[in-house]
Design a protein around this motif. Structure first.
Motif, PDB file in Angstrom:
ATOM      1  N   GLN A  26      13.824  12.386   0.843  1.00 40.89           N
ATOM      2  CA  GLN A  26      14.161  12.789  -0.139  1.00 40.89           C
ATOM      3  C   GLN A  26      13.676  11.901  -1.266  1.00 40.89           C
ATOM      4  N   LYS A  27      13.653  12.384  -2.588  1.00 38.34           N
ATOM      5  CA  LYS A  27      13.226  11.451  -3.672  1.00 38.34           C
ATOM      6  C   LYS A  27      13.786  12.359  -4.829  1.00 38.34           C
ATOM      7  N   ALA A  28      14.821  11.836  -5.593  1.00 38.04           N
ATOM      8  CA  ALA A  28      15.482  12.464  -6.768  1.00 38.04           C
ATOM      9  C   ALA A  28      16.267  13.585  -6.028  1.00 38.04           C
ATOM     10  N   GLY A  29      16.839  13.741  -5.121  1.00 35.25           N
ATOM     11  CA  GLY A  29      17.679  14.752  -4.594  1.00 35.25           C
ATOM     12  C   GLY A  29      16.979  15.857  -3.967  1.00 35.25           C
ATOM     13  N   LEU A  30      15.663  15.821  -3.852  1.00 36.36           N
ATOM     14  CA  LEU A  30      14.728  17.029  -3.299  1.00 36.36           C
ATOM     15  C   LEU A  30      14.065  16.625  -2.210  1.00 36.36           C
ATOM     16  N   ILE A  31      13.383  17.217  -1.413  1.00 35.58           N
ATOM     17  CA  ILE A  31      12.646  17.002  -0.448  1.00 35.58           C
ATOM     18  C   ILE A  31      11.618  16.365  -0.837  1.00 35.58           C
ATOM     19  N   ASP A  32      11.148  14.992  -0.283  1.00 36.64           N
ATOM     20  CA  ASP A  32       9.878  14.166  -0.714  1.00 36.64           C
ATOM     21  C   ASP A  32       8.658  14.880   0.186  1.00 36.64           C
ATOM     22  N   GLU A  33       8.328  15.998  -0.420  1.00 38.66           N
ATOM     23  CA  GLU A  33       7.357  16.976   0.329  1.00 38.66           C
ATOM     24  C   GLU A  33       5.982  16.179   1.003  1.00 38.66           C
ATOM     25  N   LYS A  34       5.544  15.197   0.237  1.00 39.16           N
ATOM     26  CA  LYS A  34       4.280  14.624   0.575  1.00 39.16           C
ATOM     27  C   LYS A  34       4.724  13.641   1.956  1.00 39.16           C
ATOM     28  N   GLU A  35       5.719  13.083   1.820  1.00 36.87           N
ATOM     29  CA  GLU A  35       6.158  12.083   2.761  1.00 36.87           C
ATOM     30  C   GLU A  35       6.674  12.931   4.042  1.00 36.87           C
ATOM     31  N   ALA A  36       7.433  14.043   3.795  1.00 33.64           N
ATOM     32  CA  ALA A  36       7.873  14.894   4.829  1.00 33.64           C
ATOM     33  C   ALA A  36       6.749  15.561   5.594  1.00 33.64           C
ATOM     34  N   ILE A  37       5.857  16.055   5.062  1.00 33.80           N
ATOM     35  CA  ILE A  37       4.593  16.582   5.808  1.00 33.80           C
ATOM     36  C   ILE A  37       4.056  15.616   6.432  1.00 33.80           C
ATOM     37  N   ARG A  38       3.827  14.584   5.804  1.00 32.51           N
ATOM     38  CA  ARG A  38       3.227  13.545   6.713  1.00 32.51           C
ATOM     39  C   ARG A  38       4.021  13.365   8.037  1.00 32.51           C
ATOM     40  N   GLU A  39       5.254  13.105   7.933  1.00 34.72           N
ATOM     41  CA  GLU A  39       5.995  12.926   9.252  1.00 34.72           C
ATOM     42  C   GLU A  39       5.883  13.994  10.195  1.00 34.72           C
ATOM     43  N   ILE A  40       5.959  15.344   9.649  1.00 32.22           N
ATOM     44  CA  ILE A  40       6.014  16.615  10.627  1.00 32.22           C
ATOM     45  C   ILE A  40       4.584  16.456  11.280  1.00 32.22           C
ATOM     46  N   HIS A  41       3.528  16.336  10.547  1.00 34.33           N
ATOM     47  CA  HIS A  41       2.170  16.286  10.984  1.00 34.33           C
ATOM     48  C   HIS A  41       1.952  15.121  12.180  1.00 34.33           C
ATOM     49  N   SER A 250      16.210  15.664  16.723  1.00 36.79           N
ATOM     50  CA  SER A 250      16.600  14.247  16.026  1.00 36.79           C
ATOM     51  C   SER A 250      16.204  14.454  14.580  1.00 36.79           C
ATOM     52  N   GLY A 251      17.114  14.084  13.512  1.00 36.57           N
ATOM     53  CA  GLY A 251      16.679  14.369  12.256  1.00 36.57           C
ATOM     54  C   GLY A 251      15.896  13.290  11.821  1.00 36.57           C
ATOM     55  N   MET A 252      14.642  12.992  12.210  1.00 37.62           N
ATOM     56  CA  MET A 252      13.769  11.695  12.088  1.00 37.62           C
ATOM     57  C   MET A 252      13.389  11.590  10.421  1.00 37.62           C
ATOM     58  N   ASN A 253      13.446  10.538   9.864  1.00 35.77           N
ATOM     59  CA  ASN A 253      12.840  10.784   8.601  1.00 35.77           C
ATOM     60  C   ASN A 253      12.035   9.428   8.328  1.00 35.77           C
ATOM     61  N   SER A 254      11.246   8.985   9.213  1.00 34.23           N
ATOM     62  CA  SER A 254      10.299   7.986   9.035  1.00 34.23           C
ATOM     63  C   SER A 254       9.258   8.162  10.180  1.00 34.23           C
ATOM     64  N   ILE A 255       8.206   7.404  10.022  1.00 32.29           N
ATOM     65  CA  ILE A 255       7.052   7.402  11.045  1.00 32.29           C
ATOM     66  C   ILE A 255       7.585   6.487  12.292  1.00 32.29           C
ATOM     67  N   GLU A 256       8.311   5.478  11.927  1.00 33.32           N
ATOM     68  CA  GLU A 256       8.782   4.590  12.914  1.00 33.32           C
ATOM     69  C   GLU A 256       9.739   5.162  13.617  1.00 33.32           C
ATOM     70  N   GLN A 257      10.724   6.032  13.382  1.00 36.37           N
ATOM     71  CA  GLN A 257      11.864   6.703  14.058  1.00 36.37           C
ATOM     72  C   GLN A 257      11.076   7.689  15.072  1.00 36.37           C
ATOM     73  N   ILE A 258       9.997   8.393  14.465  1.00 31.00           N
ATOM     74  CA  ILE A 258       9.145   9.463  15.347  1.00 31.00           C
ATOM     75  C   ILE A 258       8.521   8.820  16.474  1.00 31.00           C
ATOM     76  N   ASP A 259       7.856   7.546  16.191  1.00 33.00           N
ATOM     77  CA  ASP A 259       7.227   6.482  17.301  1.00 33.00           C
ATOM     78  C   ASP A 259       8.132   6.170  18.080  1.00 33.00           C
ATOM     79  N   GLU A 260       9.437   5.741  17.787  1.00 36.34           N
ATOM     80  CA  GLU A 260      10.164   5.289  18.766  1.00 36.34           C
ATOM     81  C   GLU A 260      10.848   6.227  19.765  1.00 36.34           C
ATOM     82  N   ASN A 261      11.377   7.535  19.190  1.00 42.58           N
ATOM     83  CA  ASN A 261      12.022   8.451  19.805  1.00 42.58           C
ATOM     84  C   ASN A 261      10.887   8.935  20.767  1.00 42.58           C
ATOM     85  N   THR A 262       9.493   9.416  20.420  1.00 47.50           N
ATOM     86  CA  THR A 262       8.772  10.023  21.326  1.00 47.50           C
ATOM     87  C   THR A 262       8.282   9.161  22.455  1.00 47.50           C
TER      88      THR A 262
END
Length: 408
Positions: A26-41, A250-262
């Motif tokens: 999140q950014k300023a209480g809203l979904i940080d769309e740019k970062e969240a899309i990067r993580e989902i991709h 997993s409610g992953m919210n960083s690239i590092e978490q995605i890499d570790e969990n996968t």
């Protein structure tokens, strides 16, 4: 290393780790769309093919966001799971209307895994009377959903009764080594397994408690283990050790978490943990049982509070205070965050015991009673004076810091 896949309904191959869209960056209480899309991709590139969302997540923004994130052909590479909010249903027509809105939000013509959201004995009875069984079958027959199931936070007995009451294709349960004996727990997972119903696991890290800022005596247990793993890896491997589990969300919210969990999911096979490794988890479980005071997972179903109490954050601060042996730093953080110094006031003492949160809590926590405990221990009679003094001190501290920089 490549993702391992497990069997879902009809033998479908589902990634052992699924992406939960309840805690997006999140950014300023809203979904940080740019970062969240990067993580989902990135998650899709790493082999994740199960994405879980729901109407209430991010105050209604999660479903539309996921629809945008999966544009450009990515939707066809993944399974989307979302949920019918039973509290918003007053008729069969409501079910159809909600589903149509969800399809539009997600920019798709079908939802792969459709759940009744957090049902219990009473809400299941209500939905049955309104025709939910026919609704699910009709929606599947016309292709708007592919598989139907339910998510659940209640007791073992009601879980078994609901599971036996319909031809469910999957179910979703809260499960981790702290909650193995609560809610449906291990007993419920084994019951679903005997019926051949795949289980999706939510809250594998108990709202993050099992992965972040571990108390020293817990860290000492992990450090003495025969193999070296992060706390999150220990948790995921323990869950994936069970053959009944199809996906761990997993409610992953960083690239590092995605890499570790996968990476963990690339070789976490059922029944692969040794007796020695299981004993490590059991020792950690017992240590946490001595420390955690309130079994809140931070799901935020209790929010927003009419009196502006940030209930999950109050409970998290209280649990951290006790898990870290009543560390004064945790009290100071509570003062700054909940007291209105660093953000809006949201402390436990603002509760007026209206009971709205208690009715909404899937954990069955008596929230007003627990907030009174938090207020008593974390605030005390001089709390408002402390807030006042901290508000005076913060600007002064900033000025002194700037003076120090100028002198250098």
């Amino acid at each position: 290393m490549s993702m391992l896949y497990r069997e879902g309904p009809d033998g479908e191959k589902l990634s052992a780790i699924g992406f939960g869209c309840m805690r997006l960056p999140q950014k300023a209480g809203l979904i940080d769309e740019k970062e969240a899309i990067r993580e989902i991709h990135h998650a899709i590139e790493k082999g994740i093919n199960y994405f879980d969302t729901a109407v209430p997540y991010h105050l209604g923004a999660s479903e539309p966001f996921l629809g945008r994130a999966l544009a450009g052909g990515l939707r066809e590479k993944v399974n989307i799971a979302t949920k019918l909010p039973h509290w918003a249903v007053k008729s069969r027509d409501d079910m159809d209307a909600i589903l149509e809105r969800q399809l539009a939000n997600l920019r798709t013509d079908r939802i792969d895994y459709y759940l009744l959201h957090s049902i219990a004995a009473d809400s299941w009875a209500k939905l049955k009377n309104l025709g939910v069984k026919d609704f699910l079958k009709d929606a599947k027959r016309c292709g708007k959903i592919r598989h139907y199931g339910f998510s659940y936070h209640g007791d073992k007995r009601s879980f078994k009764e609901i599971l036996d009451d319909f031809d469910w294709e999957f179910c979703q349960l809260q499960y981790n080594y702290i909650d193995a004996d609560s809610q449906a727990g291990t007993e419920g997972i084994e019951y679903a397994g005997r019926k051949g119903i795949p289980v999706i696991v939510m809250e594998p890290l108990h709202g993050g408690i099992l992965a972040k800022k571990l108390p020293k005596d817990v860290t000492d247990i992990f450090d003495s283990a025969p193999v070296k793993r992060t706390p999150a890896e220990w948790s995921f491997r323990w869950i994936l050790n069970r053959p009944e589990i199809a996906v761990v969300l997993s409610g992953m919210n960083s690239i590092e978490q995605i890499d570790e969990n996968t990476a963990t999911a690339s070789d976490a096979l059922p029944n692969a943990m040794s007796e020695e490794e299981l004993a490590v988890i059991e020792a950690v479980k017992q240590k946490y049982a001595e420390k955690i005071k309130i079994s809140c997972t931070g799901c935020r179903y209790c929010m927003p509070c009419p009196f502006h109490v940030n209930i999950p954050e109050c409970f998290a601060a209280y649990n951290n205070y006790h898990m870290f042996n009543r560390n004064f730093t945790n009290k100071l953080q509570y003062l700054g965050r909940m007291g209105g110094v660093l953000s809006d006031r949201s402390f436990a003492g603002m509760c007026r015991k209206c009971g709205k949160c208690k009715k909404a809590c899937p954990q069955g926590i008596d929230i007003p009673k627990e907030l009174a405990k938090v207020s008593s221990e974390m605030e005390g009679p001089t709390f408002k004076v402390q807030i006042f003094l901290m508000k005076l001190a913060m600007p002064l501290q900033a000025k002194l810091a700037m003076l120090g920089r100028k002198r250098k």
